[in-house]
Every structure is written in C-alpha cells, then in structure tokens.
Enzyme design. Structure first.
Site, short mmCIF file in Angstrom:
data_model
loop_
_atom_site.label_atom_id
_atom_site.label_comp_id
_atom_site.label_asym_id
_atom_site.label_seq_id
_atom_site.Cartn_x
_atom_site.Cartn_y
_atom_site.Cartn_z
N ASP A 38 14.06 -16.29 9.57
CA ASP A 38 15.38 -16.78 9.18
C ASP A 38 15.40 -16.74 7.64
O ASP A 38 14.36 -16.78 7.02
CB ASP A 38 15.51 -18.22 9.71
CG ASP A 38 16.55 -19.04 8.98
OD1 ASP A 38 17.72 -18.63 9.02
OD2 ASP A 38 16.20 -20.07 8.38
N SER A 74 30.57 -31.93 5.78
CA SER A 74 29.67 -30.92 6.34
C SER A 74 28.21 -31.22 6.02
O SER A 74 27.90 -31.76 4.97
CB SER A 74 30.04 -29.54 5.76
OG SER A 74 29.01 -28.62 5.99
N GLY A 106 32.37 -21.22 8.87
CA GLY A 106 33.00 -22.04 7.86
C GLY A 106 33.46 -23.39 8.38
O GLY A 106 33.05 -23.82 9.45
N VAL A 107 34.31 -24.02 7.56
CA VAL A 107 34.81 -25.36 7.89
C VAL A 107 36.29 -25.46 7.51
O VAL A 107 36.78 -24.66 6.71
CB VAL A 107 34.02 -26.45 7.13
CG1 VAL A 107 32.60 -26.60 7.67
CG2 VAL A 107 33.97 -26.16 5.63
N LEU A 117 40.81 -24.12 4.27
CA LEU A 117 39.78 -23.39 5.01
C LEU A 117 38.71 -22.95 4.02
O LEU A 117 39.04 -22.45 2.94
CB LEU A 117 40.36 -22.13 5.65
CG LEU A 117 41.44 -22.29 6.72
CD1 LEU A 117 42.12 -20.96 6.97
CD2 LEU A 117 40.80 -22.79 8.01
P1 ADP Z 1 22.20 -19.00 7.76
O1 ADP Z 1 21.71 -18.26 8.97
O2 ADP Z 1 22.01 -18.20 6.52
O3 ADP Z 1 21.56 -20.38 7.65
P2 ADP Z 1 24.77 -19.96 8.94
O4 ADP Z 1 24.71 -19.30 10.28
O5 ADP Z 1 24.57 -21.43 8.90
O6 ADP Z 1 23.80 -19.19 7.87
O7 ADP Z 1 26.21 -19.65 8.26
C1 ADP Z 1 26.66 -18.32 8.13
C2 ADP Z 1 27.77 -18.20 7.13
O8 ADP Z 1 28.91 -19.02 7.50
C3 ADP Z 1 27.40 -18.69 5.74
O9 ADP Z 1 26.71 -17.72 5.01
C4 ADP Z 1 28.78 -19.00 5.16
O10 ADP Z 1 29.41 -17.83 4.72
C5 ADP Z 1 29.55 -19.55 6.35
N1 ADP Z 1 29.49 -21.02 6.40
C6 ADP Z 1 28.90 -21.78 7.35
N2 ADP Z 1 29.06 -23.10 7.10
C7 ADP Z 1 29.76 -23.20 5.94
C8 ADP Z 1 30.24 -24.31 5.13
N3 ADP Z 1 30.03 -25.58 5.45
N4 ADP Z 1 30.91 -23.99 4.00
C9 ADP Z 1 31.14 -22.72 3.65
N5 ADP Z 1 30.72 -21.64 4.35
C10 ADP Z 1 30.05 -21.87 5.49
MG MG Z 2 17.67 -21.67 7.91
#
Ligand code: ADP
Ligand code: MG
Length: 292
Positions: A38, A74, A106-107, A117
C-alpha cells in the site's frame, strides 16, 4: 506440532521487532515470490501536509476555511492535513451539515447553505463539476511531483485546488531495493491517482504500479496475482487494507496502523520500518533451511 525451529524463529522475530502471529506465516514467507505494498502510511509516513493552495475565484483563506469545515468531519490523512493547515493559518472554520464520505474518492457537506465537494477529479466530475483545462494542467504538474491534488467545489463550480504531499519513510527505498535483490516481484497498490502514484513509485524504485484502486478492490488485485501462481505478501496499514492483508498468503501489518489492519496481519512490524519486512523474509529462509 510446531517444529522447534519455527518456535525459535518466532522468538528471534520478537527480538527483531516482528510480531509473528503464527508459525505458518514464517513457513510461507520462505516461498514468497511477490510483495505488494500500500502507498499511504506504508511506503510513506502517512502524515501528509498541504504544500500548495490554488484558489479559483475566492480568497485563499476562504478556500481553506470552507475545505476545513468539511474535512473536520473526516478521519482521512488528507482531511487531517487540510484542517491542520487551516488551524495554523488561523482562519475561522465554519460549521457544516450532512457530512458524507465517498470511500476512496472524497467527502462532501453543506457549509453555510452551500454544497461543498472535496476529492479527486473523477469524484467532482461524477457530481457534475467541470474541471477547466488550465486547472487540469495545474493538477497534472502537481501530481508529477508526487503530490495529491485535492479539488474543492463550492456550489456549482470548482473553488480551488489544494496540493498535499506525504514524505517517504527513511528506509523505504533501501528496503525495496533489498527485496528486489532477494528475487521478489514488488508491486504498489493505491487509491491515489496514476500520476502521483507513478511519481512516488519512481522515487522508491517500484515499476509495477496499480493506481486508482478502490478500497474493496485491493484484495482482488492480490487474488489476481495468486491466480497467476504468485505467493504473495501484502503490506498495509489502513482499514482499507484489511481484506488484502487477509487475502494475501502472508499479511504484514504496520505496527502504527489501524487496529483492523493489525488484527488482519499474520506478521506485525512493531517499529513501522520496512527494513523489518526484509528481516522477516530472511528469518523465514533461515528457519526453513534448518527444518529441511
Ligand atoms: P490510499 O490508498 O492512498 O490510502 P484512499 O483509497 O484512502 O487512498 O483515497 C483515494 C483518493 O480519494 C485520495 O487520493 C483522494 O484523492 C480521495 N480522497 C479520499 N478521502 C478524501 C478526503 N477526506 N479528502 C479529500 N480527498 C479524499
Ligand atoms: Mg495506507
């Protein structure tokens, strides 16, 4: 019965900072052909910071305030980075209503009567927000530097871009090089976008990158490797990583990771240091050569 060498190996592991949950993990580690990482919180520290603030049609402080109002709800590291930045800038953070998380995208929430958004480009576009070509160029340039571009929309339009960057753990690069030298195929899986993922992968020396992977798909990627005959270790820290840790032949959890990840791991890296993943494979090879 567990052969004595395995028991001794588990004890030796404890001295090396490895919590080895079961003897089988040690036995299987010797047969590994692939190791999947990861990105956020595993290869990188997972404590990202806001590096650039690009407002589009509103003052910088307002952009930060609106974004922080949503992200305050978040638990995501990106969200925490936004709130930290707003707090250190001293902007007043307004209240928000109807917070929603879109896993891996996202959120959203309502701030002062306006729908806000925050997330990646596909997420905003799914919700009918247009991303103009200049903004797209800006986003690509940030991503090529390994930064995550977080887009903010307020009302019907794009309000700005926040660039957020995470730093590599100090031993990531050398650990990856060592695993490759030991003959393992190394892969990175992340929910982050392709450009950012590739920039980070280039920095650490990983060629095989799976980007834009939704949380529930990480385990499927591990299974696909297994179906092609690989014996796979998965290394991760997040709630999102738990199914992949369970699916892998050997799940390796980061010690400072979420409880769910730690519970799903066969081996826990107590010191969060990826060099200890190398030590685990070496230990297993030593132990198994003693048994044969
Ligand atoms: P990773 O596998 O790198 O930990 P996630 O699966 O948690 O990433 O999230 C993937 C993508 O979704 C992030 O790179 C971001 O673009 C978007 N994202 C997720 N949660 C948020 C948040 N709270 N605020 C802004 N962007 C978010
Ligand atoms: Mg991680």
């Amino acid at each position: 019965a567990t052969p004595t060498a395995v028991t001794v190996g588990i004890g030796r592991g404890a001295e090396l900072g490895l919590l080895i949950r079961n003897g089988e993990a040690l036995e299987v580690s010797e047969k590994l052909t692939a190791i999947v990482f990861d990105k956020t919180g595993t290869l990188t520290r997972g404590k990202p910071d806001v590096t650039d603030i690009i407002p589009l049609g509103m003052p910088e402080d307002r952009l930060l305030a609106v974004a922080a109002a949503v992200e305050r709800n978040s638990q995501h590291p990106l969200g925490e980075a936004v709130v930290r930045r707003a707090e250190s800038a001293g902007v007043g953070i307004p209240a928000s209503k109807r917070f929603t998380t879109f896993s891996g995208r996202g959120v959203s929430a309502v701030v002062e009567g306006e729908e806000v958004l925050i997330g990646n480009q596909p997420f905003l576009e799914e919700h009918g927000i247009a991303v103009p070509p200049e903004a797209e160029r800006e986003i690509a340039a940030l991503q090529d530097k390994g930064k995550t571009a977080v887009l903010v929309a307020a009302g019907a339009g794009l309000a700005g871009i926040l660039a957020i960057a995470d730093t590599l753990k100090p031993t990531t690069k050398s650990a990856i090089a060592e695993l490759k030298r030991m003959g393992l195929a190394v892969t990175m899986i992340t929910g982050d976008n392709e450009r950012t993922a590739n920039a980070i992968a280039r920095e650490v020396g990983i060629e095989d990158v799976h980007a834009g992977v939704l949380p529930q798909e990480k385990a499927l990627e591990v299974r696909a490797l297994q179906e092609r005959g690989a014996v796979v270790a998965f290394v991760g820290d997040g709630i999102n990583d738990a199914p992949a840790l369970a699916q892998a032949d050997v799940g390796i959890a980061i010690g400072s990771g979420t409880d769910v990840a730690i519970e799903s791991g066969d081996i826990v890296l107590i010191r969060d240091d990826l060099t200890d993943a190398v030590a685990a494979v070496e230990l297993s090879r030593k132990v198994m050569s003693r048994i044969k």
